[in-house]
Structure formats: structure tokens, C-alpha cells
Scaffold this motif. Structure first.
Motif, short mmCIF file in Angstrom:
data_model
loop_
_atom_site.label_atom_id
_atom_site.label_comp_id
_atom_site.label_asym_id
_atom_site.label_seq_id
_atom_site.Cartn_x
_atom_site.Cartn_y
_atom_site.Cartn_z
N TYR A 1 0.75 -1.45 0.10
CA TYR A 1 0.00 0.25 0.39
C TYR A 1 0.89 1.14 0.25
O TYR A 1 0.48 2.43 -1.12
N GLU A 2 2.05 1.29 0.43
CA GLU A 2 2.61 2.50 1.42
C GLU A 2 3.74 2.28 -0.74
O GLU A 2 3.91 3.95 -1.09
N LEU A 3 4.21 1.22 -1.11
CA LEU A 3 4.80 2.00 -1.91
C LEU A 3 3.47 2.18 -3.20
O LEU A 3 4.33 3.20 -3.89
N LYS A 4 2.31 1.93 -3.26
CA LYS A 4 1.77 2.60 -4.22
C LYS A 4 1.00 3.91 -4.05
O LYS A 4 1.21 4.68 -4.81
N LEU A 5 1.29 4.36 -3.35
CA LEU A 5 1.33 5.22 -1.97
C LEU A 5 2.52 7.04 -2.91
O LEU A 5 1.94 8.26 -2.99
N ALA A 6 3.35 5.93 -2.82
CA ALA A 6 4.46 7.09 -3.15
C ALA A 6 5.14 6.74 -4.42
O ALA A 6 5.55 7.39 -5.04
N VAL A 7 4.29 5.96 -5.80
CA VAL A 7 4.14 5.56 -6.75
C VAL A 7 2.98 7.23 -6.65
O VAL A 7 3.56 7.86 -8.44
#
Length: 198
Positions: free
Chosen positions: A121-127
Motif C-alpha cells: 500500500y505504501e509503495l503504491k502511495l509513493a508511486v
């Protein structure tokens, strides 16, 4: 009639000339030359990461789409990390089904699964934050991307710590440690690229 036959006989030589010019045009030459340039760009950028050989291995396949764009490279690195984290969720989920899992192991696996889901989830937010770098709040979005990528490393550590100091099957621990190490390395590389973006 003569004009028609003359045009007809010139048709193929003209096509050959046009084809030759298009193949030797600056754009066509640039397209042939740029592939090594794009690969070299990725290699050079990977040198600033914590795990350069892993960076090159995972990001060189994206060289032609990244070209020489640092923001695209950061997004590619984050997407690679997402893929790694998703693979980890599958691996950790499979551990739950393993025969002979104790209650202690099951509890640690459950917590770890949640940690890895958070990481995805956090990686998606970073993208998503990287996609807003052209907005007025560019610095804020960049800071968000860094925060989310850092949080992923914390999630992986949290999962690993959940198994330390407990009586756990060494085979289970090995799988978990391997998955978390992979997530940590991929997220660290993405974070390093983001930190050197500007």
C-alpha cells in the motif's frame, strides 16, 4: 502514356531512396544509438543505490521506457518493489497453510502478512506521490514519496522482528527473512533514487 510508364518505372527506385533516407535520418540513427545510452543511464543511476547490482538487474529491463528520465526511473524502481512485496505476500500467505505450524508461528505469520500488505500500500502511495511532482506542492509530494518508501523498510523490519526471540521453525524463518530482505533491498534502492532525484 509515356509519362505514366516513366512514373511507373521510377516508383520502386524512389521508394528505395525514401526508405534509405528514413533509415539514415537523425531520428532513426538516434533510436539505434539510444538503447545503449538508456542502459548506461540506468547503470550510472544505480551506482548511487545501496544495492547497485540488484538495481541494474531489476531496472535495466525498463531502460527503453525510462530513457534518460530520472522520475520515470524512480517510478520503475517503486513498481519493481511493489512486485517484490506482492510476491512476499504470496509466500507469507502460503506459510499459513504449511503443516505443523504452531500457534506462535501462526501469530507471527499473521502479523507479518499485515506488515507486507502495508508495504504494498505504501509503495503504491509513493508511486502516486511521484506522479504529482509537476504540481505546485512538488516538495511536499517528494517528501511523501520518501516517507512512504522508508515506511516499507520499517514494515519489513517489523515482520522480521516478529520472528526473533521466538521458538520458530528455521525453515519458516528462512523464507520470511529472505522475502523481507528482498523487499528491504528493493525499497532501499527506490529510496536512494528518489533521494538523488534533484
Amino acid at each position: 502514356m509515356e509519362v505514366y510508364s516513366t512514373c511507373k518505372s521510377l516508383k520502386f527506385p524512389l521508394l528505395a531512396i525514401v526508405l534509405f533516407i528514413s533509415l539514415t535520418s537523425p531520428a532513426a540513427t538516434a533510436a539505434r544509438v539510444s538503447r545503449p545510452t538508456y542502459t548506461n543511464f540506468v547503470k550510472t543511476k544505480c551506482n548511487i543505490t545501496t544495492y547497485p547490482s540488484l538495481c541494474q538487474k531489476t531496472l535495466i529491463p525498463y531502460a527503453s521506457s525510462v530513457k534518460i528520465n530520472s522520475t520515470r526511473l524512480c517510478k520503475a524502481a517503486l513498481n519493481v518493489a511493489i512486485s517484490g512485496a506482492r510476491s512476499a505476500t504470496v509466500a507469507v500467505s502460503e506459510l499459513k497453510k504449511k503443516k505443523g505450524i504452531t500457534k506462535i508461528e501462526a501469530a507471527a505469520i499473521k502479523d507479518c502478512f499485515e506488515d507486507v500488505k502495508d508495504a504494498v500500500y505504501e509503495l503504491k502511495l509513493a508511486v502516486d506521490a511521484m506522479g504529482h511532482l509537476s504540481d505546485k506542492d512538488k516538495e511536499f509530494q517528494l517528501a511523501n514519496a520518501k516517507t512512504y518508501a522508508s515506511a516499507v523498510i520499517t514494515d519489513a523490519d517489523s515482520c522480521t522482528e516478529g520472528f526473533s526471540g521466538r521458538k520458530v521453525n528455521p525453515a519458516v524463518k528462512k523464507i520470511v527473512n529472505s522475502c523481507m530482505a528482498n523487499i528491504t533491498k528493493l525499497a532501499s534502492n527506490a529510496l536512494a533514487l528518489i533521494n538523488h532525484l534533484y
